[in-house]
Design a protein around this motif. Structure first.
Motif, short mmCIF file in Angstrom:
data_model
loop_
_atom_site.label_atom_id
_atom_site.label_comp_id
_atom_site.label_asym_id
_atom_site.label_seq_id
_atom_site.Cartn_x
_atom_site.Cartn_y
_atom_site.Cartn_z
N SER A 190 0.84 -1.21 0.00
CA SER A 190 0.00 0.00 0.00
C SER A 190 0.87 1.25 0.00
CB SER A 190 -0.96 0.00 1.19
OG SER A 190 -0.25 0.10 2.40
N PHE A 191 2.04 1.15 0.60
CA PHE A 191 2.96 2.32 0.61
C PHE A 191 3.47 2.57 -0.82
CE2 PHE A 191 7.33 4.02 1.11
CZ PHE A 191 7.01 5.22 1.74
N THR B 191 0.25 3.67 -3.22
CA THR B 191 -0.41 4.99 -3.06
C THR B 191 0.07 5.82 -1.86
OG1 THR B 191 -2.12 3.86 -1.80
CG2 THR B 191 -2.62 4.31 -4.13
N ARG B 192 0.26 5.20 -0.71
CA ARG B 192 0.47 6.00 0.51
C ARG B 192 1.70 6.89 0.46
NH1 ARG B 192 1.62 3.73 5.15
NH2 ARG B 192 2.13 1.65 4.38
N TYR C 142 5.30 11.68 0.27
CA TYR C 142 6.03 11.19 1.46
C TYR C 142 7.04 12.20 2.00
CZ TYR C 142 9.69 8.32 3.76
OH TYR C 142 10.65 7.83 4.61
N HIS D 124 -0.04 7.95 8.17
CA HIS D 124 -0.56 7.34 6.93
C HIS D 124 0.50 7.34 5.83
CE1 HIS D 124 -3.41 6.03 3.96
NE2 HIS D 124 -3.04 7.02 3.15
N HIS D 125 1.27 8.42 5.72
CA HIS D 125 2.15 8.56 4.55
C HIS D 125 3.56 7.99 4.76
CE1 HIS D 125 -0.64 10.63 1.95
NE2 HIS D 125 -1.11 11.21 3.05
#
Ligand SMILES: Cc1cc2nc3c(=O)[nH]c(=O)nc-3n(C[C@H](O)[C@H](O)[C@H](O)COP(=O)(O)OP(=O)(O)OC[C@H]3O[C@@H](n4cnc5c(N)ncnc54)[C@H](O)[C@@H]3O)c2cc1C
Length: 462
Positions: A165-166, A169-170, A174, A186-187
């Protein structure tokens, strides 16, 4: 090990979850997970007497003095018994180095090495010894204080889900969003405990990230509006490099667990704590709302982002003039991702005791205004000040206005005055005859050999 002062139930609960998952994965391959709850040498002695012959396969660990001593005992015992002990590197930390020449090249070789596939099935062993069920933190009488809001579940599956997921999208944004305690959860990747406790390897993370960078570059020259920009992931890759860079320091000089990198600074701060200041900091009652919000968040979640960790340590080191050795174990217990090499190196760096880095002193009011401009984070974690206006909250640490009556302490120190005094103390100690030569020794042994991205480009107001 588990009852050591730097260990907490937060760590053990995470490890237990990972071990339970491992048990299930092994079962599918027809293998048992044998748990023995005893001193490691006596456990191996039992195995030896049950089987007559054993070979020990293990990974190289860069741990604290206790694990170092444990490994020494095991090595001596295997030598006495004539038992083969095979240790495997687990990341980019290189054992037996005398200095950092060529270290980055070696790190890259490790990261580029082939990932060994997991065998589909293996021959089940003849089990001649009975294990025990995994003990709980309560059984082991381990400190249960921290991480009641922790949502990170231990194990390989969760590690891969987070990595995916990182990368997908996440990680978008960053490099900017990692700085605020509001956006960072979240990021940021959140992979740190999985890397620290062996649920995923640096090599797997680095190779997957490099592949994703290549994919993003190929897609519309890296400008896809959905996915992250390649530069976000390049910034993340630098941190994967720092991870081993910092751990390498403890590997090469285990004494830094107890002494300052620059030995001339060993007695700069007293090792007898001012109990009131220490307790105010630990319990989030310093009278600096942003510092207290971060500390309370950390205690609840067992994690906070890098900048806020640095600010908490800076506040302890410069504003409260507390020695890093007084806060080392407490922070280790609160961090779910406790990794001795990173932890000790960072604590010393943020306290100014390396002798090779510029002093990084964070202004807690400016940090609050920059990273929590609407004071939402502060209001959540320091409800005592929730009814105040944004400026009243941020200015709580200054004398700019008459403080309304709320049940929250006045600042325990004056930041500007404390920092002035701290700088003066550093100026004085740097005139000490040994300071320069000690700093040079640190640079020779630990200094990064290439101009890496972790060097501050120019002094910035923190
Ligand atoms: C005083 C202090 C103590 C720290 N103690 C630890 C610790 O015990 N364990 C730990 O893993 N990190 C520690 N850090 C570094 C950093 O704060 C965490 O690695 C990061 O916040 C973990 O979140 P993440 O996995 O989402 O990080 P990301 O931003 O997603 O970074 C990816 C990975 O890179 C590594 N990394 C990131 N920043 C650093 C850094 N500055 N130095 C070294 N490696 C880094 C970590 O393995 C991290 O998981 C400490 C920082 C400070 C200031």
């Amino acid at each position: 090990m588990l009852r050591a002062p730097d260990c907490s139930s937060l760590h053990w609960n995470f490890i237990s979850e990972a071990l339970n998952e491992l048990r299930d994965s092994l079962r599918k391959m027809g293998l048992p997970l044998l748990v023995l709850n005893e001193d490691v040498v006596s456990a191996f002695t039992h195995l030896l007497s049950a089987y007559g012959k054993i070979v020990i396969h293990c990974h190289e660990e860069t741990g604290n003095a206790i694990s170092f001593e444990r490994d020494r005992c095991v090595r001596n015992w295997t030598r006495e018994q004539g038992i083969e002990l095979i240790e495997y590197p687990q990341n980019g930390v290189i054992r037996g180095l005398r200095n950092r020449d060529g270290w980055s090249r070696k790190w890259n070789e490790r990261m580029n090495a082939q990932i060994i596939p997991i065998p589909k099935s293996t021959k089940a062993p003849d089990l001649r010894i009975t294990g025990v069920s995994l003990p709980s933190s309560t059984d082991l009488e381990i400190n249960q204080e921290f991480g009641y809001e922790n949502k990170l579940f231990g194990g390989e599956k969760a590690a891969h889900e987070l990595l995916d997921s990182f990368l997908e999208t996440r990680s978008k944004g960053y490099e900017k969003l990692m700085s605020s305690p509001i956006s960072a959860p979240h990021h940021c990747s959140r992979l740190s405990p999985y890397l620290a406790w062996g649920c995923i390897s640096s090599k797997v993370v680095v190779q997957a990230t490099r592949a994703r960078v290549a994919e993003l570059k190929a897609e519309k020259g890296g400008l896809s509006s959905e996915g992250p920009r390649p530069r976000s992931l390049t910034s993340f890759l630098s941190r994967m490099h720092w991870r081993c860079h910092f751990t390498q320091k403890l590997e090469m000089e285990p004494q830094i667990e107890f002494s300052c990198f620059n030995r001339s600074l060993d007695n700069l701060r007293s090792r007898t704590p001012n109990a009131n200041l220490l307790e105010a900091w630990r319990s989030g009652q310093t009278g600096y709302p942003f510092v207290d919000a971060c500390m309370r968040y950390l205690r609840a979640h067992g994690w906070i982002n890098f900048r806020m960790r640095a600010m908490l340590v800076s506040f302890a080191a410069y504003d409260l003039w507390l020695d890093w050795r007084l806060i080392k174990d407490f922070l280790a217990q609160t961090f779910i991702d406790y990794e001795p090499g990173i932890h000790i190196s960072q604590l010393q760096m943020q306290s100014g005791t390396t002798g090779i880095n510029t002093l990084r002193i964070y202004n807690p009011v400016k940090q609050g205004m920059d990273h929590d401009p609407k004071a939402t984070f502060i209001r959540q974690w320091v409800p005592e000040v929730a009814r105040l206006s944004i400026s009243e909250i941020h200015d709580w640490g200054t004398d700019n206005f008459l403080r309304p009556t709320v049940d929250y302490p006045h600042p325990i120190v004056d930041h500007a005055e404390a920092v002035r005094l701290a700088r003066q103390r550093f100026r004085e100690i740097r005139t000490n005859a040994n300071y320069k030569s000690d700093s040079e020794k640190v640079r020779q042994l630990h200094g990064s050999r290439k101009r890496a991205t972790n060097r501050p480009r120019k002094p910035a107001r923190r």
